[in-house]
Design a protein around this motif. Structure first.
Motif, PDB file in Angstrom:
ATOM      1  N   HIS A  21      -1.434  37.528 -16.180  1.00 30.82           N
ATOM      2  CA  HIS A  21      -0.889  36.474 -15.336  1.00 30.82           C
ATOM      3  C   HIS A  21      -1.975  35.751 -14.545  1.00 30.82           C
ATOM      4  O   HIS A  21      -1.674  35.010 -13.634  1.00 30.82           O
ATOM      5  CB  HIS A  21       0.146  37.047 -14.371  1.00 30.82           C
ATOM      6  CG  HIS A  21       1.358  37.592 -15.043  1.00 30.82           C
ATOM      7  ND1 HIS A  21       2.242  36.799 -15.730  1.00 30.82           N
ATOM      8  CD2 HIS A  21       1.810  38.853 -15.161  1.00 30.82           C
ATOM      9  CE1 HIS A  21       3.209  37.555 -16.239  1.00 30.82           C
ATOM     10  NE2 HIS A  21       2.957  38.804 -15.899  1.00 30.82           N
ATOM     11  N   ALA A  22      -3.246  35.985 -14.895  1.00 32.10           N
ATOM     12  CA  ALA A  22      -4.337  35.342 -14.167  1.00 32.10           C
ATOM     13  C   ALA A  22      -4.250  33.829 -14.328  1.00 32.10           C
ATOM     14  O   ALA A  22      -4.004  33.318 -15.408  1.00 32.10           O
ATOM     15  CB  ALA A  22      -5.678  35.849 -14.679  1.00 32.10           C
ATOM     16  N   ASP A  23      -4.432  33.123 -13.247  1.00 32.56           N
ATOM     17  CA  ASP A  23      -4.418  31.670 -13.246  1.00 32.56           C
ATOM     18  C   ASP A  23      -5.841  31.210 -13.580  1.00 32.56           C
ATOM     19  O   ASP A  23      -6.793  31.584 -12.894  1.00 32.56           O
ATOM     20  CB  ASP A  23      -3.994  31.183 -11.858  1.00 32.56           C
ATOM     21  CG  ASP A  23      -3.741  29.699 -11.790  1.00 32.56           C
ATOM     22  OD1 ASP A  23      -4.494  28.929 -12.428  1.00 32.56           O
ATOM     23  OD2 ASP A  23      -2.799  29.304 -11.082  1.00 32.56           O
ATOM     24  N   PRO A  24      -6.032  30.432 -14.628  1.00 33.38           N
ATOM     25  CA  PRO A  24      -7.389  30.022 -15.008  1.00 33.38           C
ATOM     26  C   PRO A  24      -8.088  29.184 -13.944  1.00 33.38           C
ATOM     27  O   PRO A  24      -9.301  29.005 -13.997  1.00 33.38           O
ATOM     28  CB  PRO A  24      -7.173  29.216 -16.300  1.00 33.38           C
ATOM     29  CG  PRO A  24      -5.755  28.794 -16.266  1.00 33.38           C
ATOM     30  CD  PRO A  24      -5.006  29.844 -15.495  1.00 33.38           C
ATOM     31  N   ARG A  25      -7.352  28.682 -12.974  1.00 35.92           N
ATOM     32  CA  ARG A  25      -7.953  27.870 -11.909  1.00 35.92           C
ATOM     33  C   ARG A  25      -8.492  28.712 -10.756  1.00 35.92           C
ATOM     34  O   ARG A  25      -9.179  28.187  -9.880  1.00 35.92           O
ATOM     35  CB  ARG A  25      -6.914  26.876 -11.370  1.00 35.92           C
ATOM     36  CG  ARG A  25      -6.419  25.916 -12.438  1.00 35.92           C
ATOM     37  CD  ARG A  25      -5.231  25.125 -11.950  1.00 35.92           C
ATOM     38  NE  ARG A  25      -4.107  26.030 -11.757  1.00 35.92           N
ATOM     39  CZ  ARG A  25      -2.987  25.707 -11.125  1.00 35.92           C
ATOM     40  NH1 ARG A  25      -2.841  24.507 -10.603  1.00 35.92           N
ATOM     41  NH2 ARG A  25      -2.005  26.569 -11.005  1.00 35.92           N
ATOM     42  N   TRP A  26      -8.168  30.002 -10.725  1.00 42.07           N
ATOM     43  CA  TRP A  26      -8.636  30.849  -9.628  1.00 42.07           C
ATOM     44  C   TRP A  26     -10.156  30.897  -9.599  1.00 42.07           C
ATOM     45  O   TRP A  26     -10.818  31.053 -10.617  1.00 42.07           O
ATOM     46  CB  TRP A  26      -8.120  32.272  -9.772  1.00 42.07           C
ATOM     47  CG  TRP A  26      -6.678  32.456  -9.428  1.00 42.07           C
ATOM     48  CD1 TRP A  26      -5.873  31.651  -8.689  1.00 42.07           C
ATOM     49  CD2 TRP A  26      -5.857  33.550  -9.847  1.00 42.07           C
ATOM     50  NE1 TRP A  26      -4.605  32.169  -8.613  1.00 42.07           N
ATOM     51  CE2 TRP A  26      -4.567  33.339  -9.315  1.00 42.07           C
ATOM     52  CE3 TRP A  26      -6.079  34.680 -10.623  1.00 42.07           C
ATOM     53  CZ2 TRP A  26      -3.518  34.219  -9.516  1.00 42.07           C
ATOM     54  CZ3 TRP A  26      -5.037  35.554 -10.831  1.00 42.07           C
ATOM     55  CH2 TRP A  26      -3.771  35.324 -10.277  1.00 42.07           C
ATOM     56  N   ALA A 144       5.448  32.258  -3.902  1.00 46.11           N
ATOM     57  CA  ALA A 144       4.103  31.678  -3.968  1.00 46.11           C
ATOM     58  C   ALA A 144       4.082  30.473  -4.895  1.00 46.11           C
ATOM     59  O   ALA A 144       4.865  30.383  -5.832  1.00 46.11           O
ATOM     60  CB  ALA A 144       3.114  32.730  -4.468  1.00 46.11           C
ATOM     61  N   SER A 145       3.140  29.558  -4.609  1.00 50.04           N
ATOM     62  CA  SER A 145       3.026  28.330  -5.378  1.00 50.04           C
ATOM     63  C   SER A 145       1.571  27.894  -5.442  1.00 50.04           C
ATOM     64  O   SER A 145       0.693  28.534  -4.861  1.00 50.04           O
ATOM     65  CB  SER A 145       3.869  27.242  -4.711  1.00 50.04           C
ATOM     66  OG  SER A 145       3.723  26.003  -5.358  1.00 50.04           O
ATOM     67  N   ASP A 146       1.348  26.771  -6.093  1.00 48.25           N
ATOM     68  CA  ASP A 146       0.028  26.149  -6.090  1.00 48.25           C
ATOM     69  C   ASP A 146       0.080  24.789  -5.398  1.00 48.25           C
ATOM     70  O   ASP A 146      -0.844  24.002  -5.482  1.00 48.25           O
ATOM     71  CB  ASP A 146      -0.522  26.028  -7.503  1.00 48.25           C
ATOM     72  CG  ASP A 146       0.373  25.231  -8.430  1.00 48.25           C
ATOM     73  OD1 ASP A 146       1.463  24.798  -8.010  1.00 48.25           O
ATOM     74  OD2 ASP A 146      -0.006  25.053  -9.597  1.00 48.25           O
ATOM     75  N   CYS A 153      -2.481  29.216  -8.090  1.00 48.86           N
ATOM     76  CA  CYS A 153      -1.457  29.863  -7.269  1.00 48.86           C
ATOM     77  C   CYS A 153      -2.066  30.925  -6.361  1.00 48.86           C
ATOM     78  O   CYS A 153      -2.817  31.784  -6.817  1.00 48.86           O
ATOM     79  CB  CYS A 153      -0.393  30.503  -8.157  1.00 48.86           C
ATOM     80  SG  CYS A 153       0.751  29.288  -8.818  1.00 48.86           S
ATOM     81  N   HIS A 154      -1.735  30.819  -5.112  1.00 48.12           N
ATOM     82  CA  HIS A 154      -2.148  31.816  -4.118  1.00 48.12           C
ATOM     83  C   HIS A 154      -1.365  31.558  -2.841  1.00 48.12           C
ATOM     84  O   HIS A 154      -0.638  30.570  -2.738  1.00 48.12           O
ATOM     85  CB  HIS A 154      -3.656  31.764  -3.860  1.00 48.12           C
ATOM     86  CG  HIS A 154      -4.122  30.572  -3.084  1.00 48.12           C
ATOM     87  ND1 HIS A 154      -4.394  29.360  -3.677  1.00 48.12           N
ATOM     88  CD2 HIS A 154      -4.367  30.414  -1.765  1.00 48.12           C
ATOM     89  CE1 HIS A 154      -4.802  28.499  -2.758  1.00 48.12           C
ATOM     90  NE2 HIS A 154      -4.788  29.121  -1.578  1.00 48.12           N
ATOM     91  N   LEU A 155      -1.495  32.458  -1.915  1.00 51.49           N
ATOM     92  CA  LEU A 155      -0.919  32.266  -0.586  1.00 51.49           C
ATOM     93  C   LEU A 155      -2.031  32.275   0.444  1.00 51.49           C
ATOM     94  O   LEU A 155      -2.997  33.035   0.330  1.00 51.49           O
ATOM     95  CB  LEU A 155       0.088  33.371  -0.254  1.00 51.49           C
ATOM     96  CG  LEU A 155       1.383  33.309  -1.036  1.00 51.49           C
ATOM     97  CD1 LEU A 155       2.241  34.520  -0.721  1.00 51.49           C
ATOM     98  CD2 LEU A 155       2.149  32.031  -0.728  1.00 51.49           C
ATOM     99  N   HIS A 156      -1.878  31.429   1.426  1.00 50.61           N
ATOM    100  CA  HIS A 156      -2.806  31.359   2.551  1.00 50.61           C
ATOM    101  C   HIS A 156      -2.089  31.968   3.749  1.00 50.61           C
ATOM    102  O   HIS A 156      -0.992  31.534   4.108  1.00 50.61           O
ATOM    103  CB  HIS A 156      -3.159  29.894   2.837  1.00 50.61           C
ATOM    104  CG  HIS A 156      -3.940  29.690   4.083  1.00 50.61           C
ATOM    105  ND1 HIS A 156      -5.311  29.813   4.121  1.00 50.61           N
ATOM    106  CD2 HIS A 156      -3.541  29.372   5.344  1.00 50.61           C
ATOM    107  CE1 HIS A 156      -5.726  29.575   5.362  1.00 50.61           C
ATOM    108  NE2 HIS A 156      -4.663  29.302   6.117  1.00 50.61           N
ATOM    109  N   PHE A 157      -2.692  32.981   4.347  1.00 46.41           N
ATOM    110  CA  PHE A 157      -2.129  33.643   5.532  1.00 46.41           C
ATOM    111  C   PHE A 157      -3.061  33.390   6.703  1.00 46.41           C
ATOM    112  O   PHE A 157      -4.255  33.692   6.637  1.00 46.41           O
ATOM    113  CB  PHE A 157      -2.021  35.158   5.307  1.00 46.41           C
ATOM    114  CG  PHE A 157      -1.072  35.551   4.217  1.00 46.41           C
ATOM    115  CD1 PHE A 157       0.284  35.697   4.472  1.00 46.41           C
ATOM    116  CD2 PHE A 157      -1.533  35.788   2.933  1.00 46.41           C
ATOM    117  CE1 PHE A 157       1.165  36.072   3.470  1.00 46.41           C
ATOM    118  CE2 PHE A 157      -0.662  36.168   1.923  1.00 46.41           C
ATOM    119  CZ  PHE A 157       0.686  36.306   2.193  1.00 46.41           C
ATOM    120  N   GLU A 158      -2.513  32.846   7.774  1.00 46.26           N
ATOM    121  CA  GLU A 158      -3.310  32.497   8.946  1.00 46.26           C
ATOM    122  C   GLU A 158      -2.595  32.972  10.202  1.00 46.26           C
ATOM    123  O   GLU A 158      -1.516  32.478  10.529  1.00 46.26           O
ATOM    124  CB  GLU A 158      -3.483  30.977   8.953  1.00 46.26           C
ATOM    125  CG  GLU A 158      -4.396  30.420   9.982  1.00 46.26           C
ATOM    126  CD  GLU A 158      -4.519  28.913   9.779  1.00 46.26           C
ATOM    127  OE1 GLU A 158      -4.988  28.481   8.703  1.00 46.26           O
ATOM    128  OE2 GLU A 158      -4.117  28.184  10.693  1.00 46.26           O
TER     129      GLU A 158
END
Length: 183
Positions: A21-26, A144-146, A153-158
Motif C-alpha cells: 500500500h506504499a504511496d509512490p509519492r511518499w 486519511a487523505s492526500d 497520503c499522510h496525516l499531519h498532527f500538530e
C-alpha cells in the motif's frame, strides 16, 4: 487440507500487505524506519517528516535550524488513503477557519481544554464530525487523505496550546502515544 493451506497462505500474505500500500509519492525526511502504532490511527506507519528542523523543501529557512533548514510544527505520518482516525482522547471539534490550505480541504481542529491541548489534523477526508460536537474516546472521526499534500497520503498532527496559533505548537508525539510495532 488444501483449503486450509490456501487460507493460511492468504492470511500470511495479508500480514505482509502494508508494503503493498506504499504511496509512490511518499518521501521520508527522517532516517527512522520504524513503523509506529497509535490509538489515533489504524495500522502501523512510518513518520515522513518529524517535528522540528527538517530538510523537507516545503518550509522556509528558520533561524532555529542549521544549514537553511525549515521548521516543521507537526509530525507527518505516512499511511494509505482511507486509513481510519480514532479519538484516542475525548475532544470537542472547534472551527478550523483559521487553518490555511496547506492542511488540505478538510483540516480538523480538536480541543481538550481539560487536558490543555488543541490538535490540528491535516489532510483528512470523509470527516464524520462537525464543529461543536463532543467526541468520545474510540470514535472513528475521519479518514486519511492526500488533500493539500504534495507528497502522498499522510496525516499531519500538530499539538498547540488551547486557542493558540502556530507559534504555540509543541512536540505532538506524547499526545499521539506512538509505540513501535512489535516485531
Amino acid at each position: 487440507m488444501r483449503l486450509l493451506a490456501a487460507l493460511l497462505g492468504l492470511v500470511l500474505v495479508g500480514t505482509l500487505a502494508p508494503a503493498a500500500h506504499a504511496d509512490p509519492r511518499w518521501h521520508f525526511y527522517t532516517a527512522d524506519r520504524t513503523r509506529y502504532e497509535s490509538p489515533w490511527f489504524g495500522g502501523a506507519h512510518r513518520i515522513m517528516i518529524p517535528f522540528g528542523c527538517t530538510s523537507a523543501p516545503y518550509y522556509s529557512p528558520d533561524p532555529r535550524c542549521r544549514g537553511g533548514n525549515g521548521f516543521h510544527h507537526g509530525l507527518d505520518v505516512a499511511m494509505p488513503c482511507g486509513t481510519r482516525l480514532y479519538a484516542a482522547q475525548p475532544f470537542r471539534v472547534v472551527s478550523s477557519d483559521s487553518l490555511g490550505s496547506a492542511y488540505g480541504e478538510h483540516p480538523l481542529l480538536l480541543r481538550n481544554a481539560r487536558q490543555g491541548w488543541d490538535l490540528v489534523i491535516g489532510h483528512t477526508r470523509r470527516v464524520y464530525v462537525r464543529e461543536g460536537q463532543w467526541v468520545r474516546r474510540g470514535t472513528v472521526f475521519a479518514r486519511a487523505s492526500d488533500s493539500g499534500a504534495p507528497d502522498g497520503c499522510h496525516l499531519h498532527f500538530e499539538k498547540r496550546a488551547v486557542g493558540g496559533g502556530l507559534s504555540t505548537a509543541t512536540w505532538p508525539r506524547p499526545l499521539l502515544d506512538l509505540s513501535p510495532r512489535p516485531s
